[in-house]
Design an enzyme around this catalytic site. Structure first.
Site, PDB file in Angstrom:
ATOM      1  N   ASP A  44       0.825  -1.210   0.000  1.00  9.67           N
ATOM      2  CA  ASP A  44       0.000   0.000   0.000  1.00  9.67           C
ATOM      3  C   ASP A  44       0.858   1.258   0.000  1.00  9.67           C
ATOM      4  O   ASP A  44       1.637   1.483   0.935  1.00  9.67           O
ATOM      5  CB  ASP A  44      -0.885   0.016   1.261  1.00  9.67           C
ATOM      6  CG  ASP A  44      -2.000  -1.006   1.202  1.00  9.67           C
ATOM      7  OD1 ASP A  44      -2.742  -1.016   0.203  1.00  9.67           O
ATOM      8  OD2 ASP A  44      -2.123  -1.803   2.152  1.00  9.67           O
ATOM      9  N   MET A  46       0.686   5.306   0.165  1.00  8.18           N
ATOM     10  CA  MET A  46      -0.224   6.418   0.517  1.00  8.18           C
ATOM     11  C   MET A  46       0.573   7.708   0.603  1.00  8.18           C
ATOM     12  O   MET A  46       1.727   7.701   1.061  1.00  8.18           O
ATOM     13  CB  MET A  46      -0.861   6.159   1.885  1.00  8.18           C
ATOM     14  CG  MET A  46      -1.623   4.864   1.974  1.00  8.18           C
ATOM     15  SD  MET A  46      -2.280   4.649   3.639  1.00  8.18           S
ATOM     16  CE  MET A  46      -2.963   3.003   3.514  1.00  8.18           C
ATOM     17  N   HIS A  75      -0.603  -0.861  -4.557  1.00  4.94           N
ATOM     18  CA  HIS A  75      -1.931  -0.220  -4.476  1.00  4.94           C
ATOM     19  C   HIS A  75      -1.668   1.256  -4.218  1.00  4.94           C
ATOM     20  O   HIS A  75      -1.325   1.659  -3.113  1.00  4.94           O
ATOM     21  CB  HIS A  75      -2.717  -0.885  -3.344  1.00  4.94           C
ATOM     22  CG  HIS A  75      -4.067  -0.281  -3.118  1.00  4.94           C
ATOM     23  ND1 HIS A  75      -4.833  -0.575  -2.013  1.00  4.94           N
ATOM     24  CD2 HIS A  75      -4.803   0.602  -3.856  1.00  4.94           C
ATOM     25  CE1 HIS A  75      -5.974   0.088  -2.076  1.00  4.94           C
ATOM     26  NE2 HIS A  75      -5.971   0.822  -3.174  1.00  4.94           N
ATOM     27  N   MET A  77      -2.486   4.663  -3.462  1.00  8.11           N
ATOM     28  CA  MET A  77      -3.475   5.596  -2.905  1.00  8.11           C
ATOM     29  C   MET A  77      -2.819   6.969  -2.867  1.00  8.11           C
ATOM     30  O   MET A  77      -2.528   7.528  -1.801  1.00  8.11           O
ATOM     31  CB  MET A  77      -3.903   5.099  -1.516  1.00  8.11           C
ATOM     32  CG  MET A  77      -4.794   3.868  -1.602  1.00  8.11           C
ATOM     33  SD  MET A  77      -4.923   2.967  -0.052  1.00  8.11           S
ATOM     34  CE  MET A  77      -3.430   1.999  -0.125  1.00  8.11           C
ATOM     35  N   MET A 146     -12.608  -1.324  -2.790  1.00 10.22           N
ATOM     36  CA  MET A 146     -12.271  -1.011  -1.402  1.00 10.22           C
ATOM     37  C   MET A 146     -13.484  -1.339  -0.534  1.00 10.22           C
ATOM     38  O   MET A 146     -14.587  -0.846  -0.783  1.00 10.22           O
ATOM     39  CB  MET A 146     -11.926   0.469  -1.243  1.00 10.22           C
ATOM     40  CG  MET A 146     -10.569   0.872  -1.783  1.00 10.22           C
ATOM     41  SD  MET A 146      -9.158  -0.079  -1.190  1.00 10.22           S
ATOM     42  CE  MET A 146      -9.302   0.057   0.591  1.00 10.22           C
TER      43      MET A 146
HETATM   44  C1  DX5 Z   1      -6.313   0.215   3.287  1.00  6.79           C
HETATM   45  C2  DX5 Z   1      -5.365  -0.649   2.485  1.00  6.79           C
HETATM   46  C3  DX5 Z   1      -5.533  -2.107   2.713  1.00  6.79           C
HETATM   47  C4  DX5 Z   1      -5.197  -2.530   4.118  1.00  6.79           C
HETATM   48  C5  DX5 Z   1      -5.932  -3.780   4.446  1.00  6.79           C
HETATM   49  O1  DX5 Z   1      -6.287   1.516   2.798  1.00  6.79           O
HETATM   50  O2  DX5 Z   1      -5.540  -0.427   1.104  1.00  6.79           O
HETATM   51  O3  DX5 Z   1      -4.733  -2.845   1.810  1.00  6.79           O
HETATM   52  O4  DX5 Z   1      -3.842  -2.759   4.300  1.00  6.79           O
HETATM   53  O5  DX5 Z   1      -5.726  -4.063   5.772  1.00  6.79           O
HETATM   54  P1  DX5 Z   1      -6.803  -4.837   6.633  1.00  6.79           P
HETATM   55  O6  DX5 Z   1      -6.939  -6.172   6.017  1.00  6.79           O
HETATM   56  O7  DX5 Z   1      -6.216  -4.829   8.001  1.00  6.79           O
HETATM   57  O8  DX5 Z   1      -8.079  -4.033   6.559  1.00  6.79           O
HETATM   58 ZN    ZN Z   2      -4.581  -1.863  -0.243  1.00  6.84          ZN
END
Ligand code: DX5
Ligand code: ZN
Length: 228
Positions: A44, A46, A75, A77, A146
């Site tokens: 992830d 961010m 991913h 974000m 999501m």
């Molecule tokens: C949230 C992330 C997810 C997160 C999932 O913004 O994109 O990938 O890491 O974590 P859990 O499974 O703990 O919700």
């Molecule tokens: Zn994610």
């Protein structure tokens, strides 16, 4: 009945999100995920702008990539995903997932990712309607729904998203597209099967696996057993 049997035979992937890793022990947790039955890693990124939190970026990705043989999805974000396509491709990302809410020209973003030799994912936040991605479903490799507001691990799965999973799954099945349908956020042992039965083919879990009392390897096995 036949339908249920078909569904339960459908292939699925388990992906482990590193966001909830204990970074002090990152190396040993990565090894456990490598040695588990998980199919891939989920990384992830961010930027503190598209989402309120700041997580990991390219330097961490570059350091851990050589430790990992399984595919890794990034991913993104972030507000400007296009700015990071080349660098993550060069660093060995296998699948680049951007948010539809961030791209000014999604078709161009998708083309650029494909030209960079990565698979393409498009993600939608819980409140973004399916209409925003409907034309893209057949040209991407993965749709990532999501199931929490993006930004943090360990949140509660938004049950309402099951309808969204079903709707996109129907579009994929009706069109006979090969697009994978991933769910991300709050996936735990008590809801993984319902997400799967709604049509998710890639189940992404962070805290549900990394915080498993029995450890990561058993945590992944328990997820798989719940689905089967
Ligand atoms: C949230 C992330 C997810 C997160 C999932 O913004 O994109 O990938 O890491 O974590 P859990 O499974 O703990 O919700
Ligand atoms: Zn994610």
């Amino acid at each position: 009945m036949a339908k249920i049997n078909n569904i339960s035979k459908k292939k699925f992937k388990i992906s482990v999100s590193l966001l909830s890793a204990n970074f002090y022990n990152l190396c040993s947790q990565i090894k456990d995920i490598e040695n588990s039955k998980a199919d891939e890693f989920h990384f992830d990124v961010m930027d503190g702008h598209f989402v309120p939190n700041i997580s990991m970026g390219l330097p961490i990705f570059e350091s851990i990539r050589p430790l990992i043989k399984k595919p890794i999805e990034v991913h993104m974000m972030v507000t400007n995903p296009d700015n990071h396509i080349k660098s993550f491709s060069n660093a060995g990302a296998n699948l680049f997932t951007f948010h539809i809410e961030t791209s000014k020209n999604p078709t161009l973003t998708i083309e650029t990712i494909k030209k960079s030799n990565m698979l393409v994912g498009v993600s939608i936040k819980p409140n973004t309607p399916i209409t925003k991605i409907i034309d893209l479903i057949k040209i991407v490799d993965r749709v990532l729904i999501m199931t929490v507001e993006p930004g943090f691990g360990g949140q509660k799965f938004i049950t309402d998203m099951l309808k969204k999973i079903e709707s996109i799954s129907k579009i994929i099945n009706d069109g006979k597209y090969s697009t994978e349908l991933a769910v991300d956020g709050g996936i735990k042992l008590d809801n993984v099967k319902s997400a799967y039965l709604a049509g998710a083919t890639t189940l992404i879990s962070g805290s549900g696996i990394l915080n498993s009392e029995k450890g990561i390897i058993h945590g992944v096995e328990d997820m798989i057993t719940k689905i089967k």
